[in-house]
Write a protein that holds these residues in place. Structure first.
Motif, PDB file in Angstrom:
ATOM      1  N   UNK A 291       0.938  -1.103   0.001  1.00  0.00           N
ATOM      2  CA  UNK A 291      -0.102  -0.041  -0.169  1.00  0.00           C
ATOM      3  C   UNK A 291       0.784   1.200  -0.064  1.00  0.00           C
ATOM      4  N   UNK A 292       1.960   1.140   0.740  1.00  0.00           N
ATOM      5  CA  UNK A 292       2.909   2.247   0.789  1.00  0.00           C
ATOM      6  C   UNK A 292       4.330   1.839   1.022  1.00  0.00           C
ATOM      7  N   UNK A 293       5.206   2.251   0.417  1.00  0.00           N
ATOM      8  CA  UNK A 293       6.729   1.875   0.613  1.00  0.00           C
ATOM      9  C   UNK A 293       7.734   3.203   0.422  1.00  0.00           C
ATOM     10  N   UNK A 294       8.643   3.300   1.071  1.00  0.00           N
ATOM     11  CA  UNK A 294       9.635   4.225   1.222  1.00  0.00           C
ATOM     12  C   UNK A 294      10.896   3.593   1.630  1.00  0.00           C
ATOM     13  N   UNK A 295      11.927   4.211   0.779  1.00  0.00           N
ATOM     14  CA  UNK A 295      13.101   3.898   1.267  1.00  0.00           C
ATOM     15  C   UNK A 295      13.900   5.165   0.971  1.00  0.00           C
ATOM     16  N   UNK A 296      14.609   5.256   2.158  1.00  0.00           N
ATOM     17  CA  UNK A 296      15.468   6.684   2.366  1.00  0.00           C
ATOM     18  C   UNK A 296      16.630   6.175   2.544  1.00  0.00           C
TER      19      UNK A 296
ATOM     20  N   UNK B 124      13.416   2.805   6.344  1.00  0.00           N
ATOM     21  CA  UNK B 124      12.387   2.057   5.357  1.00  0.00           C
ATOM     22  C   UNK B 124      10.932   2.025   5.932  1.00  0.00           C
ATOM     23  N   UNK B 125      10.192   2.326   5.390  1.00  0.00           N
ATOM     24  CA  UNK B 125       8.693   2.190   5.647  1.00  0.00           C
ATOM     25  C   UNK B 125       7.813   1.330   4.861  1.00  0.00           C
ATOM     26  N   UNK B 126       7.216   0.509   5.278  1.00  0.00           N
ATOM     27  CA  UNK B 126       6.332  -0.386   4.319  1.00  0.00           C
ATOM     28  C   UNK B 126       4.879  -0.605   5.018  1.00  0.00           C
TER      29      UNK B 126
ATOM     30  N   UNK C 274       6.424  -9.330   3.866  1.00  0.00           N
ATOM     31  CA  UNK C 274       6.820  -7.968   4.301  1.00  0.00           C
ATOM     32  C   UNK C 274       8.297  -8.111   4.544  1.00  0.00           C
ATOM     33  N   UNK C 275       8.637  -9.217   5.313  1.00  0.00           N
ATOM     34  CA  UNK C 275      10.085  -9.239   5.876  1.00  0.00           C
ATOM     35  C   UNK C 275      11.008  -9.208   4.532  1.00  0.00           C
ATOM     36  N   UNK C 276      10.352 -10.111   3.661  1.00  0.00           N
ATOM     37  CA  UNK C 276      11.404 -10.069   2.170  1.00  0.00           C
ATOM     38  C   UNK C 276      11.478  -8.843   1.695  1.00  0.00           C
ATOM     39  N   UNK C 277      10.371  -7.970   1.649  1.00  0.00           N
ATOM     40  CA  UNK C 277      10.620  -6.621   0.699  1.00  0.00           C
ATOM     41  C   UNK C 277      11.258  -5.826   1.865  1.00  0.00           C
ATOM     42  N   UNK C 278      11.347  -5.805   2.998  1.00  0.00           N
ATOM     43  CA  UNK C 278      12.299  -4.970   3.761  1.00  0.00           C
ATOM     44  C   UNK C 278      13.708  -5.524   3.687  1.00  0.00           C
ATOM     45  N   UNK C 279      14.023  -6.729   3.656  1.00  0.00           N
ATOM     46  CA  UNK C 279      15.272  -7.233   3.551  1.00  0.00           C
ATOM     47  C   UNK C 279      15.891  -7.012   2.201  1.00  0.00           C
ATOM     48  N   UNK C 280      15.174  -7.149   0.999  1.00  0.00           N
ATOM     49  CA  UNK C 280      15.621  -6.548  -0.336  1.00  0.00           C
ATOM     50  C   UNK C 280      15.748  -5.256  -0.407  1.00  0.00           C
TER      51      UNK C 280
ATOM     52  N   UNK D  94      16.723  -2.967   1.885  1.00  0.00           N
ATOM     53  CA  UNK D  94      17.746  -2.775   2.542  1.00  0.00           C
ATOM     54  C   UNK D  94      19.222  -3.132   1.650  1.00  0.00           C
ATOM     55  N   UNK D  95      18.954  -4.264   1.161  1.00  0.00           N
ATOM     56  CA  UNK D  95      20.209  -4.915   0.238  1.00  0.00           C
ATOM     57  C   UNK D  95      20.067  -3.931  -1.039  1.00  0.00           C
ATOM     58  N   UNK D  96      19.007  -3.478  -1.593  1.00  0.00           N
ATOM     59  CA  UNK D  96      19.081  -2.764  -2.752  1.00  0.00           C
ATOM     60  C   UNK D  96      19.664  -1.173  -2.501  1.00  0.00           C
ATOM     61  N   UNK D  97      19.478  -0.849  -1.236  1.00  0.00           N
ATOM     62  CA  UNK D  97      19.888   0.498  -0.818  1.00  0.00           C
ATOM     63  C   UNK D  97      21.484   0.523  -0.690  1.00  0.00           C
ATOM     64  N   UNK D  98      22.126  -0.628  -0.907  1.00  0.00           N
ATOM     65  CA  UNK D  98      23.510  -0.865  -0.789  1.00  0.00           C
ATOM     66  C   UNK D  98      24.148  -1.243   0.710  1.00  0.00           C
ATOM     67  N   UNK D  99      23.177  -1.901   1.492  1.00  0.00           N
ATOM     68  CA  UNK D  99      23.755  -2.329   2.877  1.00  0.00           C
ATOM     69  C   UNK D  99      23.504  -3.904   2.742  1.00  0.00           C
ATOM     70  N   UNK D 100      24.108  -4.419   3.673  1.00  0.00           N
ATOM     71  CA  UNK D 100      23.606  -6.050   4.086  1.00  0.00           C
ATOM     72  C   UNK D 100      22.296  -6.017   4.299  1.00  0.00           C
ATOM     73  N   UNK D 101      21.550  -7.388   3.651  1.00  0.00           N
ATOM     74  CA  UNK D 101      20.319  -7.336   3.838  1.00  0.00           C
ATOM     75  C   UNK D 101      19.952  -7.468   5.378  1.00  0.00           C
ATOM     76  N   UNK D 102      18.653  -6.760   5.934  1.00  0.00           N
ATOM     77  CA  UNK D 102      18.109  -7.123   7.108  1.00  0.00           C
ATOM     78  C   UNK D 102      17.509  -8.100   7.217  1.00  0.00           C
ATOM     79  N   UNK D 103      17.788  -9.265   8.182  1.00  0.00           N
ATOM     80  CA  UNK D 103      17.157 -10.441   8.299  1.00  0.00           C
ATOM     81  C   UNK D 103      16.490 -10.393   9.596  1.00  0.00           C
TER      82      UNK D 103
END
Length: 178
Positions: free
Chosen positions: A36-41, A93-95, A127-133, A135-144
């Motif tokens: 519904x809403x997704x933000x990566x800063x 990251x807000x989801x 939702x957990x997979x979206x958050x992990x991806x 964080x990884x796509x922002x250039x950091x190790x995935x948040x597991x």
């Protein structure tokens, strides 16, 4: 040869429902899932990629349910993942991940439990997979993120509310902050 009542019993159906076509069996199901809403800063890039200290990560999870129609509810799993270091914010990251849940002929207390315990349990892995991806796509190790027991959290909330209501009903209950 089995009669109609035996067949309906084998199918876990109410003989009266099968005989007259009435739809009175309890039914619950996930109809759809969506972002519904997704933000990566990543506010301090590229400097944040040079920071060597381990960031402090805070993850918040909230659940909301809104009735869309007589038999459909939207369950929203809102997750916020924030990483900060002494030098500043690493990422935010807000989801808001939602599911449409169909509920028919279910007592209110069971419907409430499904909306606030079972539906979030079904939504969380996605939702957990979206958050992990993200964080990884922002250039950091995935948040597991570890799995969450939404059933236990729901029971704790019910117990806390019952204790609060019981405390409010006591004649000599203390008031104010200690």
């Amino acid at each position: 040869m089995a009669d109609e009542n035996d067949v309906l019993t084998d199918l876990n159906m109410d003989p009266a429902a099968g005989a007259n076509g009435a739809d009175n069996l309890p039914t619950v199901g996930m109809l759809n899932q969506y972002i519904k809403d997704f933000s990566v800063e990543n506010p301090n890039a590229p400097a944040s990629y040079q920071w060597t200290e381990q960031p402090r990560v805070d993850v918040q999870v909230n659940i909301a349910a809104n009735q869309v129609s007589d038999e459909v509810h939207e369950v929203e799993l809102k997750m916020t993942a924030r990483a900060d270091s002494d030098k500043g914010n690493v990422y935010l990251i807000e989801l808001a991940y939602c599911g449409l849940v169909g509920i028919r002929n279910l007592p209110e207390e069971h419907a409430h439990a499904f909306l606030f315990a079972e539906a979030p349990r079904l939504l969380f892995p996605f939702a957990r997979a979206i958050i992990s991806d993200a964080v990884r796509d922002a250039g950091f190790p995935p948040l597991l993120l570890d799995p969450m027991d939404f059933g236990s959290l729901y029971q704790q909330q019910l117990q806390a509310r019952a204790a609060q209501q019981q405390g409010e009903g006591a004649p000599d209950a203390p008031t104010g902050n200690a």
